[in-house]
Design a protein around this motif. Structure first.
Motif, PDB file in Angstrom:
ATOM      1  N   GLU A 157       0.841  -1.215   0.000  1.00 39.22           N
ATOM      2  CA  GLU A 157       0.000   0.000   0.000  1.00 39.22           C
ATOM      3  C   GLU A 157       0.868   1.254   0.000  1.00 39.22           C
ATOM      4  OE1 GLU A 157      -3.978  -1.659   2.276  1.00 39.22           O
ATOM      5  OE2 GLU A 157      -2.430  -0.665   3.421  1.00 39.22           O
ATOM      6  N   TYR A 158       1.930   1.220   0.784  1.00 41.58           N
ATOM      7  CA  TYR A 158       2.796   2.398   0.900  1.00 41.58           C
ATOM      8  C   TYR A 158       3.367   2.783  -0.471  1.00 41.58           C
ATOM      9  CZ  TYR A 158       6.720   5.330   2.300  1.00 41.58           C
ATOM     10  OH  TYR A 158       7.606   6.376   2.412  1.00 41.58           O
ATOM     11  N   PHE A 159       3.940   1.791  -1.179  1.00 40.01           N
ATOM     12  CA  PHE A 159       4.573   2.117  -2.465  1.00 40.01           C
ATOM     13  C   PHE A 159       3.536   2.386  -3.559  1.00 40.01           C
ATOM     14  CE2 PHE A 159       8.365   0.203  -0.453  1.00 40.01           C
ATOM     15  CZ  PHE A 159       9.188   1.306  -0.574  1.00 40.01           C
ATOM     16  N   ALA A 160       2.389   1.693  -3.484  1.00 42.71           N
ATOM     17  CA  ALA A 160       1.333   1.981  -4.463  1.00 42.71           C
ATOM     18  C   ALA A 160       0.870   3.430  -4.297  1.00 42.71           C
ATOM     19  CB  ALA A 160       0.161   1.021  -4.260  1.00 42.71           C
ATOM     20  N   ASN A 161       0.663   3.841  -3.047  1.00 47.17           N
ATOM     21  CA  ASN A 161       0.229   5.219  -2.798  1.00 47.17           C
ATOM     22  C   ASN A 161       1.315   6.227  -3.162  1.00 47.17           C
ATOM     23  OD1 ASN A 161      -2.429   4.767  -1.884  1.00 47.17           O
ATOM     24  ND2 ASN A 161      -1.650   4.090   0.095  1.00 47.17           N
ATOM     25  N   LEU A 162       2.568   5.849  -2.899  1.00 46.22           N
ATOM     26  CA  LEU A 162       3.681   6.763  -3.196  1.00 46.22           C
ATOM     27  C   LEU A 162       3.747   7.060  -4.691  1.00 46.22           C
ATOM     28  CD1 LEU A 162       6.204   8.093  -1.721  1.00 46.22           C
ATOM     29  CD2 LEU A 162       7.501   6.187  -2.658  1.00 46.22           C
ATOM     30  N   VAL A 163       3.720   6.014  -5.523  1.00 42.55           N
ATOM     31  CA  VAL A 163       3.846   6.276  -6.964  1.00 42.55           C
ATOM     32  C   VAL A 163       2.541   6.864  -7.529  1.00 42.55           C
ATOM     33  CG1 VAL A 163       5.599   4.502  -7.294  1.00 42.55           C
ATOM     34  CG2 VAL A 163       3.240   3.963  -7.828  1.00 42.55           C
ATOM     35  N   GLY A 164       1.416   6.408  -6.964  1.00 42.30           N
ATOM     36  CA  GLY A 164       0.128   6.960  -7.423  1.00 42.30           C
ATOM     37  C   GLY A 164       0.012   8.443  -7.102  1.00 42.30           C
ATOM     38  N   GLY A 165       0.701   8.873  -6.053  1.00 41.83           N
ATOM     39  CA  GLY A 165       0.655  10.288  -5.645  1.00 41.83           C
ATOM     40  C   GLY A 165       1.787  11.114  -6.221  1.00 41.83           C
ATOM     41  N   GLY A 166       2.449  10.621  -7.244  1.00 37.53           N
ATOM     42  CA  GLY A 166       3.491  11.425  -7.909  1.00 37.53           C
ATOM     43  C   GLY A 166       4.873  11.272  -7.293  1.00 37.53           C
ATOM     44  N   GLY A 167       5.063  10.269  -6.473  1.00 41.21           N
ATOM     45  CA  GLY A 167       6.342  10.089  -5.784  1.00 41.21           C
ATOM     46  C   GLY A 167       7.508   9.726  -6.674  1.00 41.21           C
ATOM     47  N   LEU A 168       7.217   9.426  -7.938  1.00 40.27           N
ATOM     48  CA  LEU A 168       8.323   9.108  -8.844  1.00 40.27           C
ATOM     49  C   LEU A 168       8.627  10.254  -9.805  1.00 40.27           C
ATOM     50  CD1 LEU A 168       8.039   5.363  -9.916  1.00 40.27           C
ATOM     51  CD2 LEU A 168       9.826   6.483  -8.600  1.00 40.27           C
TER      52      LEU A 168
END
Ligand code: NDP
Length: 502
Positions: free
Chosen positions: A115-126
């Motif tokens: 969940e953490y990484f899915a939310n991170l990339v979904g929220g523009g974290g990349l």
């Protein structure tokens, strides 16, 4: 005789596959030493097929918008939570860890990371960065997926390790070929099924099976861009050397011999609880174990009294009974290794044994017959230890605590750091200033104050010195799965005219 779990074979192209190899190995229930499943070792051509599948899936998966990748991974996390108890029970059978642990930690913390990484990339974290150089010139950066990545796991937290590796890997747009430890393979194809059910395209997550030789073939394969490895230092050295052949990216999560420092003002009961967590959770089979417990000379008696009083709460027995919190060791070779360290501590190191020892635990006498052949050991405490003892210097990876005393804080910091390893460390104290001063001087990548062992998705974890390279989890965890591309744009045309003027 039919084994309790059906054959778990290869998984690629989005479905289970038959192995081309005749060679099989068994997964064993450590609580009884009875076989659980018979599994085909993947042949080189099986591994090639899994890597080809991952390579075929990469262009489309890496081009899938991050928010869409995120949606699929969040669905997988939800399925994992729905199946928590089923998966936890299988982990308990495969690893010998109590269901009270696997049902509350192993699958749950793996799903948290997904969940953490899915939310991170979904929220523009990349997203990359821009830097304005001049009014008409700037630099922008992009973080791009690496390609086909390999994950190789240890046996102590099988599904959690598989998720800690695959979650950021897939979130960043890579594809993965995963190999579990031959001692604990059951979770791997189940996780692949969860990913497929969540909508992960075929080839994005693939599984091969087998021992070290299969791992070695994977790490040297020219089709692989990165290897993320969890295991022993000596294996990590081989893996890193092999990966260097094609200059692959590596992440190495390796062993430790961590120092737990009780400062003179600490609450003794709290420090004892911390030391027990740091030595007996997962029957001591945790890489971040605080096995070197440093206690001030003046606190030794009180600390040992409180510890011996609390040892009764380390409870073995039926692994599915929620009161059980201490299971057997994972395998026969590991059981023999840990027993040999306990004997060495008594006979050669001459440390003082104050709890446990190498004999079979007494409770086994009245236990069910089938448990009598399990790899059960006693939680063990040595005191009057010295820094030069083998049990104090080497990673045992079992429930063996060494108590050492110290006179000054300067001395204990120096002794805590006097090891080639640097995975974890921690202090117990009521003095927060002192806590920060000591932590700042400890050579370890993972540190705790007044607690031990918690490793949430938000916390980047990785070892210093021989304990590893890189980190997993936290915001920095995603960076290990991308490469940077920097682009300089110049609209002024200045550079282009340098050679066209006198
Ligand atoms: P090993 O190093 O024995 O094995 C780890 C994995 O590597 C297994 O899947 C193993 O396969 C595979 N392997 C073995 N040889 C090779 C090779 N030449 N090339 C590629 N892969 C290979 O570790 P353990 O499984 O015994 O795990 C315990 C160790 O893991 C401890 O030292 C512990 O500290 C460390 N660990 C570190 C963690 C961290 O985050 N820092 C977390 C958890 C554990 P197989 O077993 O099938 O032979």
């Amino acid at each position: 005789m039919a084994l309790p779990y059906p054959l778990r074979s290869l998984y690629y192209d989005g479905k289970p596959q038959s192995s081309t190899s005749d060679h099989t190995f068994q997964s064993i229930d450590p609580s009884t030493s009875l076989p659980l499943a018979e599994i085909h070792t993947s042949s080189h051509s099986d591994v090639d097929a899994a890597i080809t599948s991952a390579a075929r899936a990469f262009p489309s998966w890496s081009a899938t918008p991050a928010i869409q990748r995120s949606r699929i991974l969040l669905k997988a996390a939800a399925i994992l939570r729905e199946r928590n108890n089923t998966l936890a029970e299988i982990e308990t059978k495969d690893t010998g860890k109590a269901f009270s642990e696997t049902s509350t930690v192993d699958v749950v913390t793996g799903a948290d990371v997904l969940e953490y990484f899915a939310n991170l990339v979904g929220g523009g974290g990349l997203n990359g960065e821009t830097a304005q150089l001049r009014p008409d010139a700037w630099v922008y950066t992009k973080k791009e997926a690496l390609g086909v990545c390999v994950g190789i796991g240890a046996w102590n937290y099988p599904i959690q390790i598989a998720l800690w590796k695959s979650a950021p890997c897939l979130a960043a747009g890579n594809t993965m070929v995963y190999k579990a430890s031959e001692f604990t393979p059951l979770h791997s194809t189940l996780l692949a099924e969860v990913y497929s059910e969540a909508g992960l395209p075929p080839g994005v997550f693939n599984v091969v099976q087998g021992e070290g030789e299969v791992g070695a073939y994977l790490t040297s394969h020219p089709g692989v861009a990165k290897v993320s490895f969890t295991g022993q230092v000596s294996t990590g050295q081989k893996v890193a050397a092999s990966a260097a052949g094609c200059m692959k990216y590596v992440t190495m999560e390796l062993g430790g011999k961590s120092a737990l420092i009780v400062l003179p003002d600490a609450d003794v009961e709290q420090a004892v609880d911390g030391a027990m967590m740091a030595n007996y959770y997962s029957s001591g089979q945790v890489c971040t174990n605080g096995t070197r417990v440093f206690v001030p000379e003046g606190m030794k008696t009180a600390f040992e009294e409180a510890l011996l009083r609390k040892m009764q709460y380390v409870r073995s027995g039926d692994l599915m009974d929620l009161r059980t919190n201490f299971g057997p060791l994972v395998s026969k070779p590991h059981y023999e290794k840990v027993l040999s360290y306990i004997k060495h501590g008594m006979e050669i190191d001459k440390a003082k044994l104050i709890y446990g020892g190498p004999e079979k635990p007494k409770w086994l006498q009245g236990a069910k017959e089938e448990l009598k052949n399990g790899f059960w050991v006693q939680p063990t405490v040595f005191t009057d230890c010295r820094d030069d003892m083998r049990i104090v210097k080497e990673e045992i990876f079992g429930p063996v605590m060494s108590i050492l005393t110290y006179k000054t804080v300067e001395e204990v910091i120096e002794r805590a750091n006097n090891t080639t390893l640097g995975l974890a460390a921690g202090v117990f104290t009521k003095d927060l200033n002192m806590a920060h001063k000591v932590i700042a001087q400890l050579q370890a990548g993972i540190t705790w104050v007044n607690t031990w062992g918690e490793s949430p998705a938000e916390m980047s974890v990785g070892g210093w010195k021989m304990s590893g390279v890189g980190v997993e989890n936290g915001r920095r965890g995603i960076e290990a799965w991308v490469r940077n591309k920097s682009t300089l744009i110049d609209m002024g045309g200045e550079v282009a005219t340098v050679f066209s003027k006198l």
